[in-house]
Structures are given as structure tokens and as C-alpha cells.
Write a protein that holds these residues in place. Structure first.
Motif, PDB file in Angstrom:
ATOM      1  N   MET B   1       0.837  -1.191   0.000  1.00 26.57           N
ATOM      2  CA  MET B   1       0.000   0.000   0.000  1.00 26.57           C
ATOM      3  C   MET B   1       0.885   1.260   0.000  1.00 26.57           C
ATOM      4  O   MET B   1       1.869   1.322   0.711  1.00 26.57           O
ATOM      5  CB  MET B   1      -0.854  -0.020   1.271  1.00 26.57           C
ATOM      6  N   THR B   5      -1.947   6.393   0.954  1.00 21.27           N
ATOM      7  CA  THR B   5      -3.112   5.584   1.333  1.00 21.27           C
ATOM      8  C   THR B   5      -3.037   5.215   2.805  1.00 21.27           C
ATOM      9  O   THR B   5      -4.040   5.277   3.526  1.00 21.27           O
ATOM     10  CB  THR B   5      -3.167   4.297   0.477  1.00 21.27           C
ATOM     11  N   HIS B   9      -5.537   6.410   5.776  1.00 22.38           N
ATOM     12  CA  HIS B   9      -6.186   5.451   6.668  1.00 22.38           C
ATOM     13  C   HIS B   9      -5.906   5.793   8.128  1.00 22.38           C
ATOM     14  O   HIS B   9      -6.792   5.736   8.977  1.00 22.38           O
ATOM     15  CB  HIS B   9      -5.723   4.028   6.357  1.00 22.38           C
ATOM     16  N   LYS B  12      -8.069   8.603   8.971  1.00 19.53           N
ATOM     17  CA  LYS B  12      -9.499   8.278   8.938  1.00 19.53           C
ATOM     18  C   LYS B  12      -9.943   7.475  10.148  1.00 19.53           C
ATOM     19  O   LYS B  12     -11.040   7.693  10.674  1.00 19.53           O
ATOM     20  CB  LYS B  12      -9.817   7.478   7.668  1.00 19.53           C
ATOM     21  N   ALA B  13      -9.081   6.544  10.578  1.00 15.95           N
ATOM     22  CA  ALA B  13      -9.480   5.623  11.652  1.00 15.95           C
ATOM     23  C   ALA B  13      -9.943   6.355  12.918  1.00 15.95           C
ATOM     24  O   ALA B  13     -11.059   6.095  13.401  1.00 15.95           O
ATOM     25  CB  ALA B  13      -8.343   4.641  11.944  1.00 15.95           C
ATOM     26  N   ALA B  16     -13.234   8.276  12.239  1.00 11.71           N
ATOM     27  CA  ALA B  16     -14.398   7.382  12.121  1.00 11.71           C
ATOM     28  C   ALA B  16     -14.823   6.887  13.500  1.00 11.71           C
ATOM     29  O   ALA B  16     -16.023   6.759  13.790  1.00 11.71           O
ATOM     30  CB  ALA B  16     -14.057   6.205  11.209  1.00 11.71           C
ATOM     31  N   LEU B  48     -13.664  13.782   7.833  1.00 11.08           N
ATOM     32  CA  LEU B  48     -13.529  12.531   7.080  1.00 11.08           C
ATOM     33  C   LEU B  48     -13.612  12.785   5.579  1.00 11.08           C
ATOM     34  O   LEU B  48     -12.852  12.206   4.797  1.00 11.08           O
ATOM     35  CB  LEU B  48     -14.633  11.554   7.493  1.00 11.08           C
ATOM     36  N   ASN B  52     -10.771  11.997   2.880  1.00 10.09           N
ATOM     37  CA  ASN B  52     -11.092  11.204   1.694  1.00 10.09           C
ATOM     38  C   ASN B  52     -10.701  11.941   0.417  1.00 10.09           C
ATOM     39  O   ASN B  52     -10.182  11.344  -0.522  1.00 10.09           O
ATOM     40  CB  ASN B  52     -12.597  10.886   1.652  1.00 10.09           C
ATOM     41  N   ARG B  59      -4.564   9.786  -5.549  1.00 11.49           N
ATOM     42  CA  ARG B  59      -4.796   8.698  -6.509  1.00 11.49           C
ATOM     43  C   ARG B  59      -5.115   9.199  -7.914  1.00 11.49           C
ATOM     44  O   ARG B  59      -5.260   8.394  -8.831  1.00 11.49           O
ATOM     45  CB  ARG B  59      -5.948   7.815  -6.008  1.00 11.49           C
ATOM     46  N   ASP B 110     -17.779  10.353  -7.830  1.00 14.27           N
ATOM     47  CA  ASP B 110     -17.150  10.666  -6.537  1.00 14.27           C
ATOM     48  C   ASP B 110     -16.520  12.054  -6.554  1.00 14.27           C
ATOM     49  O   ASP B 110     -16.685  12.841  -5.625  1.00 14.27           O
ATOM     50  CB  ASP B 110     -16.045   9.648  -6.208  1.00 14.27           C
TER      51      ASP B 110
END
Lengths: 113, 223
Positions: B1, B5, B9, B12-13, B16, B48, B52, B59, B110
Motif C-alpha cells: 500500500m 493511502t 487510513h 481516517k481511523a 471514524a 472525514l 477522503n 490517486r 465521486d
């Protein structure tokens, strides 16, 4: 019985609480695999990025046993899983941790317990 | 990964988890508790979405975002439904005005949703209480324009010029709009370029319109 597998302890407790059902919480895939014969779950909530073996390893392990491969699994993750082929596993739903609601978890738990 | 990314993550964790904790907090008769709960949910959801967007930004170079025909009115209806609560919570309104004939644009769902969402959040932040932001869709030559008109401070001339000339190459603080880093506008510019679309702004004396011009889907002409 519902298994919740997530290395984030607080998130795991939130999910377990939202199910309104009897749950077993595991912080890693190995402990969950070791307990699965003793108390087979009706449903598994599975995070993908875990400490140690990840969620995919757990899915492969389950898929290798005919009886365990039938256990319905809900993936709970913040990862974008579109590029992964998950057709070989009994995944009934993928919930995005960023947007999922307690009602989503409860609805799934009610449907499978 | 890849690093970005993993970084996304990692960010985000906890966000969330914070959101789930707030959602698990029961609503009560106490207005202050309910207000705090709603604020925690709202703040974590906005954060969040930003994380994102940053992950998507990383990406873009991989070209992983597929373009497809999108029913623009249906998408805006969907976003309005999602945003109505946030607008009313901040004592603001959101009106829709549809004036276009072509229903389909070519875009990535998106990325386009992120741009419109960011413009609307911006409108909430910089419009005055009791005003109504207007989200309009109109035809413009071979393109469809989605325009978000807010009623707040006008956009500074420099940002407007940079946007117009396509020179917005980095997040830029918008001095007349305190608290803004310009990150949302920068992300919108990057996303729009990927989709062969254009973002821009129109200055008004009593606010700003941010817009995105999107190519009309050729599938529409086959109908």
C-alpha cells in the motif's frame, strides 16, 4: 452470537453495542479463528487492516473450510475495496466506517441472529 | 500500500471512531447535549470527507477514477437531501434552480460530488444567517454549469484571477474569508481538471458564485 473483529477497541465496542446482540470482540484474526469452533457465530463484522494477519487472511482461512465459509460476513473498513475481488467469500455487505450508522449495524445483526 | 493511502487510513481511523462514539451517544431532552452531539458528528464527518478528498487527490495520477454519464439533476437532488440538515442546522437555506435541457454530463461521480459538497460547505461557512444559497444548473454551449451562489464576503480579486487563468496551483488562504486555507478550492480545481471540467468563480457585491462547467455526455445526443 456475533463476532466483531477490529483492532480499534473503541470502534469494536461501538459496533458490538449497535448490534443489540450477544457479541464476542476480537482485536486480531488469530484469536477469532481460535474461538470460532467453540462458539460458531451467526454473523461476523470484520475490519480489514488488523494487527498481524489482515482481514483478507481471515477471509481465506474461513473460505478453506466448507462449514465456516457459509458464515455471513460484513466488512467494516475505510478502505476502498472496489479493486478487490471478494466474490469467493460470503460477504453480505461492505460498510464504510466513515459513513456507516448504528442503524445499519443493528439491521444486519437483526437479519442474521 | 502506498504511503498516502496508509496516511489517509491513519487519519481516517480515529475520525471514524470519534463519529461512531458521537452517534452512540443517546439523544436526550437536554438541548446542549444534543447540540454537542450534533457538532461532534458534523465536525468528524466534514474532516472525514476532507481526508477522503486528500486520498483521492493522491490517486488522481493513477487514473483510477472512471468517467461515466451522470444525471446531474438527480445527483444535485441527492446532495441537497444530504445537505439540507446541515444548512438548517446552521440557520441557512439551500434552494435549487434547474434551467438546463441536457440531463447527462460526463464526469466521475465521486469527484463531482466532492466538488459540489465542498462548494456547499463553503457556502454554509461564509454566508450570512437566514440567507439561502442557490444551487443552479444551466446550459452553457457544450457544457453544463453547476453554480453555487452564496451570500457572504466577495472573493478577493487575486483568487478570482488565479481561478480564471487556471493558475491556482496550491492552497491559498482567502484573506477576506478568515479560517479558509483555500484547500477545498485547490482540491476542486485538481478534480475538475481530471474530468476535463473547469471550476471558476463570479464575484458579487454580496457574495460569490463558485461554479463547475462540465462536458455534456455524448450519450445524450444519441437519445
Amino acid at each position: 452470537m456475533i463476532f466483531v473483529i477490529d483492532d480499534d477497541e473503541i470502534m469494536a465496542e461501538c459496533i458490538a453495542s449497535a448490534t443489540n446482540s450477544e457479541t464476542n470482540i476480537f482485536s486480531n484474526a488469530i484469536d477469532a479463528i481460535n474461538s470460532i469452533d467453540e462458539t460458531p457465530p451467526n454473523l461476523i463484522f470484520l475490519d480489514i487492516l488488523l494487527d498481524g494477519p489482515d482481514g483478507f487472511t481471515f477471509l481465506n482461512e474461513l473460505a478453506s473450510y466448507p462449514d465456516l465459509s457459509k458464515i455471513p460476513i460484513v466488512i467494516i473498513s475505510s478502505l476502498d475495496l472496489k479493486k478487490y475481488n471478494l466474490n469467493n467469500y460470503n460477504i453480505i455487505k461492505i460498510l464504510d466506517k466513515s459513513t456507516m450508522l448504528p442503524e445499519d449495524i443493528e439491521r444486519l445483526a437483526n437479519a442474521y441472529t | 500500500m502506498e504511503v498516502n493511502t496508509v496516511l489517509a487510513h491513519e487519519l481516517k481511523a480515529p475520525l471514524a471512531t470519534l463519529r461512531q462514539l458521537a452517534l452512540a451517544f443517546p439523544t436526550s431532552d437536554d438541548k446542549k447535549s444534543n447540540h454537542l452531539r450534533a457538532e461532534m458528528i458534523s465536525v468528524s464527518e466534514r474532516a472525514l470527507k476532507q481526508v477522503n478528498d486528500l486520498a483521492k487527490l493522491a490517486r488522481l495520477e493513477d487514473g483510477l477514477f472512471e468517467m461515466e454519464p451522470i444525471a446531474i439533476r438527480a445527483l444535485c437532488d441527492e446532495i441537497k437531501r444530504e445537505m439540507d440538515y446541515l444548512f438548517s442546522y446552521h440557520k441557512r437555506g439551500l434552494n435549487l434552480k434547474y434551467k438546463n435541457k441536457s440531463p447527462l454530463v460526463t464526469a466521475n461521480r465521486d469527484l463531482l460530488s466532492s466538488i459540489i459538497y465542498n462548494f456547499l460547505v463553503n457556502a454554509i461557512r461564509y454566508s450570512t444567517e437566514e440567507t439561502k444559497t442557490i444551487l443552479s444548473i444551466s446550459d452553457s454551449k457544450n457544457r453544463i454549469r453547476v453554480d453555487i451562489r452564496d451570500f457572504g464576503p466577495a472573493l478577493p480579486t487575486k483568487i478570482w484571477r488565479d481561478l480564471k487563468s487556471g493558475n491556482l496551483v496550491e492552497p491559498t488562504s482567502v484573506s477576506m474569508r478568515p479560517d479558509s486555507t483555500g484547500l477545498g478550492l485547490y482540491i476542486a480545481t485538481k478534480f475538475s481538471r481530471y474530468m476535463n471540467a473547469t471550476v471558476g468563480a463570479t464575484r458579487h457585491r454580496d457574495g460569490t458564485s463558485f461554479y463547475i462547467d462540465l462536458p455534456i455526455s455524448k450519450q445524450a445526443s444519441l437519445l
